[in-house]
Scaffold this motif. Structure first.
Motif, mmCIF file in Angstrom:
data_model
loop_
_atom_site.group_PDB
_atom_site.id
_atom_site.type_symbol
_atom_site.label_atom_id
_atom_site.label_comp_id
_atom_site.label_asym_id
_atom_site.label_seq_id
_atom_site.Cartn_x
_atom_site.Cartn_y
_atom_site.Cartn_z
ATOM 1 N N VAL A 23 0.843 -1.202 0.000
ATOM 2 C CA VAL A 23 0.000 0.000 0.000
ATOM 3 C C VAL A 23 0.876 1.249 0.000
ATOM 4 O O VAL A 23 0.586 2.231 -0.716
ATOM 5 N N SER A 24 1.966 1.257 0.748
ATOM 6 C CA SER A 24 2.873 2.412 0.771
ATOM 7 C C SER A 24 3.511 2.632 -0.596
ATOM 8 O O SER A 24 3.622 3.773 -1.064
ATOM 9 N N THR A 25 3.931 1.571 -1.254
ATOM 10 C CA THR A 25 4.536 1.670 -2.577
ATOM 11 C C THR A 25 3.539 2.237 -3.585
ATOM 12 O O THR A 25 3.871 3.126 -4.379
ATOM 13 N N LEU A 26 2.317 1.761 -3.561
ATOM 14 C CA LEU A 26 1.286 2.275 -4.469
ATOM 15 C C LEU A 26 0.981 3.748 -4.194
ATOM 16 O O LEU A 26 0.769 4.522 -5.133
ATOM 17 N N ALA A 27 0.971 4.141 -2.930
ATOM 18 C CA ALA A 27 0.711 5.546 -2.589
ATOM 19 C C ALA A 27 1.819 6.452 -3.112
ATOM 20 O O ALA A 27 1.549 7.522 -3.669
ATOM 21 N N VAL A 28 3.062 6.038 -2.970
ATOM 22 C CA VAL A 28 4.189 6.843 -3.460
ATOM 23 C C VAL A 28 4.151 6.934 -4.980
ATOM 24 O O VAL A 28 4.334 8.010 -5.556
ATOM 25 N N MET A 29 3.892 5.824 -5.651
ATOM 26 C CA MET A 29 3.838 5.832 -7.114
ATOM 27 C C MET A 29 2.708 6.722 -7.629
ATOM 28 O O MET A 29 2.884 7.485 -8.577
ATOM 29 N N SER A 30 1.536 6.655 -7.024
ATOM 30 C CA SER A 30 0.423 7.471 -7.498
ATOM 31 C C SER A 30 0.664 8.954 -7.210
ATOM 32 O O SER A 30 0.289 9.805 -8.018
ATOM 33 N N SER A 31 1.307 9.289 -6.111
ATOM 34 C CA SER A 31 1.577 10.705 -5.835
ATOM 35 C C SER A 31 2.572 11.268 -6.854
ATOM 36 O O SER A 31 2.412 12.395 -7.319
ATOM 37 N N HIS A 32 3.596 10.489 -7.231
ATOM 38 C CA HIS A 32 4.539 10.939 -8.260
ATOM 39 C C HIS A 32 3.851 11.063 -9.617
ATOM 40 O O HIS A 32 4.120 11.995 -10.376
#
Length: 162
Positions: A23-32
């Motif tokens: 979930v953290s990885t997906l959140a970082v990718m979507s914010s970028h």
């Protein structure tokens, strides 16, 4: 029975850790992704000024065999002149594009392989956007903001050669 409870508790902790990482990885990718999408969104507001310049310039390039080229001025054989004055590009006395940060004309030639044809080229480097003054304490933030708020193109035009 105690051994089974320990295995279940360990697998539950591992499951929670793995899900948290995903979930953290997906959140970082979507914010970028959305941050970069905003950069693209603001660049296209200057594409209109480029299209206005391009519309006139292509017509003149295709109707002329030769041109006298200087850094920020070009004069075609038929007398049509493009100049940068202030932050506007003038075609003779008519303003055709505004908010110009940088304009440079250069000329070159190209020899077509296996023929005797030589083409005259005009290279145009054009940067369009608002000139910004330093607004924050960070020089890097100002540079990054200027990069986001401009439209930068280098295009090679071929003069009429037949």
């Amino acid at each position: 029975m105690k051994e089974q409870k320990g295995i279940t508790l360990t697998s539950l902790v591992i499951y929670i850790i793995v899900v948290t990482i995903i979930v953290s990885t997906l959140a970082v990718m979507s914010s970028h992704f959305f941050l970069n999408a905003n950069d693209l969104k603001y660049q296209d507001k200057y594409a209109v000024e480029f299209n206005k310049f391009n519309m006139f310039f292509i017509n003149d390039v295709k109707n002329n065999n030769k041109a006298q080229v200087e850094d920020q001025k070009i004069v075609f054989d038929d007398g049509t002149t493009y100049t940068l004055e202030g932050d506007s590009i003038y075609r003779d006395d008519l303003v055709i594009a505004t908010k110009i940060q940088f304009l440079e004309f250069t000329s070159s030639t190209y020899k077509v392989p296996d023929t005797n044809t030589t083409k005259n080229l005009i290279n145009v480097h054009l940067t369009i956007g608002d000139n910004r003054t330093a607004s924050s304490n960070s020089f890097q933030n100002d540079v990054n903001q200027n990069i986001k708020d401009r439209f930068d193109k280098t295009i090679e035009y071929v003069l009429k050669y037949w």
